[in-house]
Design an enzyme around this catalytic site. Structure first.
Site, short mmCIF file in Angstrom:
data_model
loop_
_atom_site.label_atom_id
_atom_site.label_comp_id
_atom_site.label_asym_id
_atom_site.label_seq_id
_atom_site.Cartn_x
_atom_site.Cartn_y
_atom_site.Cartn_z
N ASP A 189 13.68 58.91 137.16
CA ASP A 189 14.18 58.22 137.05
C ASP A 189 14.18 56.92 135.99
O ASP A 189 13.31 56.95 135.82
CB ASP A 189 14.73 57.13 138.11
CG ASP A 189 13.13 57.15 139.13
OD1 ASP A 189 12.33 57.21 138.16
OD2 ASP A 189 13.26 56.44 139.95
N GLU A 215 16.98 51.80 141.19
CA GLU A 215 16.34 50.91 142.17
C GLU A 215 17.54 50.10 143.12
O GLU A 215 17.49 49.60 143.85
CB GLU A 215 15.90 49.47 141.53
CG GLU A 215 14.27 50.20 140.56
CD GLU A 215 13.56 50.54 141.76
OE1 GLU A 215 13.87 49.75 142.71
OE2 GLU A 215 12.47 50.61 141.42
ZN LIG Z 1 11.06 50.98 142.83
ZN LIG Z 2 11.09 53.98 142.30
#
Ligand SMILES: [Zn+2]
Ligand SMILES: [Zn+2]
Length: 428
Positions: free
Chosen positions: A85, A155
């Protein structure tokens, strides 16, 4: 297999030391100094897309927003997806690293905020690039399709959903396995943590507007005080986990925010509450939500409010589903880690109630076996001192969280590369 392990080990070191190849630590520092918020990862995704393209991957940009997919079709075999990510957080970095982020940016509401890679996504990206380079350089060691996924907006729990919606599993070869790692702020660098079954929780965000009838603070009998009602609701909400959900089923109900009123002697018309809910199973999730709805409604009735004034409960539908680590896949990974890192460095860890939207990549029809493992990120000496002096280490999302990047990234590349090789090369 020993030969493969050694190769990965040597290459991982070379990746960091060699001039010609990508210097993963430099890449990490650059990413760390330049965090981008969720939905704004344009520079990060462009940069990584270029690196993967130059390595020889077939790169597709803008999959579900800033998502990047890099594919290597390397003959007949399984398809394995590796995910990292990309987003940072609105946190002002307080570490003393020379490469600490000083960056400020406008968030989606147009407010200027500091940004920081406080969740270690910069480590995840660096490990993915190191693994990508190793598996490309050594493509004679495996056969199949390697699908590298750079996910945006993790997030805020939007990235995985958006990438799937945008055809991640239809436009590209469908994975047989999904694999990811996450740095761990309580585990030493050099070690990895694994666990089968539920690993991370369902995360729901709920907004409750508690309505009342405002008035003068000295004439409460002429009002319906939403502050007293909110206090009652908050107390009652605590009975969901303690009295309604089975003690063997983990769940959390936290009221993280309460706002109402303007002045000492004015009873307001409404109070706003913000909650986070955590659970593993869908049953517990649904039971928790319906209990909240029942409690707020019942409390309003008890306060003598008419239906028009019942509290409004808004569940954000973009919830983060729990991460369920496929036990068979974890067994394979654990064996692979022991082989590549040594049994002392492979630790069984406990589940947590934190959230990660990686779980969503496995929650498709038919289900894709999925596993996320933890990558130790704490400097050995810092860990020893903290254990000796009983000091709490900075957690993920802390402004002081700073991974011991070099050993962490090396370990991540070794663990991830070997895991992918083992999954490509063994029957499952
Ligand atoms: Zn996080
Ligand atoms: Zn994370």
């Amino acid at each position: 297999m020993k030969k493969i392990f050694l190769l990965v080990f040597v290459t991982a070191f070379n990746l960091i030391a060699s001039e010609e190849k990508i210097n993963l630590f430099d890449l990490y520092k650059e990413l760390h100094s330049n965090p981008e918020l969720s939905y704004q990862e344009t520079e990060t995704s462009n940069k990584l897309a270029v690196i993967l393209d130059e390595m020889g991957y077939e790169v597709t940009k803008n999959v579900g927003g800033n998502g990047v997919v890099a594919l290597l079709e390397n003959g007949e075999g399984k398809t394995i997806m590796l995910r990292a990510d990309m987003d940072g957080l609105p946190v002002e970095e307080k570490t003393r690293a020379s490469y600490a982020s000083k960056k400020k940016t406008l968030n989606l509401e147009g407010v200027e905020v500091f940004t920081m890679h406080a969740c270690g996504h910069d480590v995840h990206m660096s490990v993915l690039i190191g693994t990508a380079e190793f598996l490309m350089t050594n493509k004679d060691l495996w056969q199949g399709n390697l699908l590298l996924v750079l996910e945006p907006a993790e997030e805020v729990s939007g990235g995985a959903r958006n990438m799937i919606k945008d055809g991640l599993f239809t436009r590209f070869p469908r994975p047989d396995f999904n694999l990811a790692l996450h740095v761990n702020a309580g585990l030493q660098a050099g070690k990895v943590g694994y666990l089968p079954g539920w690993a991370m929780a369902n995360v729901d965000s709920i907004d409750i507007t508690v309505k009342g009838i405002g008035g003068h603070g000295a004439y409460p009998h002429t009002t319906k005080d939403p502050i007293v009602l909110s206090a009652n609701i908050i107390s009652q909400l605590q009975t969901i986990v303690s009295r309604q959900i089975a003690p063997t089923d983990p769940a959390v109900v936290t009221v993280g925010s309460i706002h109402g009123g303007t002045k000492h002697n004015v009873i307001p018309n409404e109070v706003k509450l913000q909650l986070t809910l955590r659970s593993y199973t869908d049953e517990v999730r649904n039971e928790t939500i319906s209990s909240i709805e029942r409690i707020v409604r019942g409390s309003a009735i008890a306060a003598g409010l008419s239906e028009d004034y019942y509290p409004v409960v808004k569940i954000k539908d973009e919830y983060t589903p729990a991460v369920y680590n496929n036990p068979g896949l974890v067994e394979k990974l654990q064996k692979s880690f022991v082989k590549s890192l040594g049994s002392d460095n492979v630790i069984k860890v406990s589940p947590v109630m934190g959230g990660e939207d990686f779980g969503m990549f496995g929650r498709v029809e038919p289900i894709i076996p999925t596993a996320l493992f933890w990558l130790g990120a704490v400097n050995e000496k810092v860990y020893e001192r903290a254990t000796r002096d009983d000091i709490t280490l900075p957690s993920l999302h802390s402004d002081l969280f700073l991974p011991d990047a070099e050993p962490t990234i090396k370990t991540g590349v070794i663990a991830m590369s070997n895991a992918a090789l083992d999954l490509f090369n063994t029957d499952y």
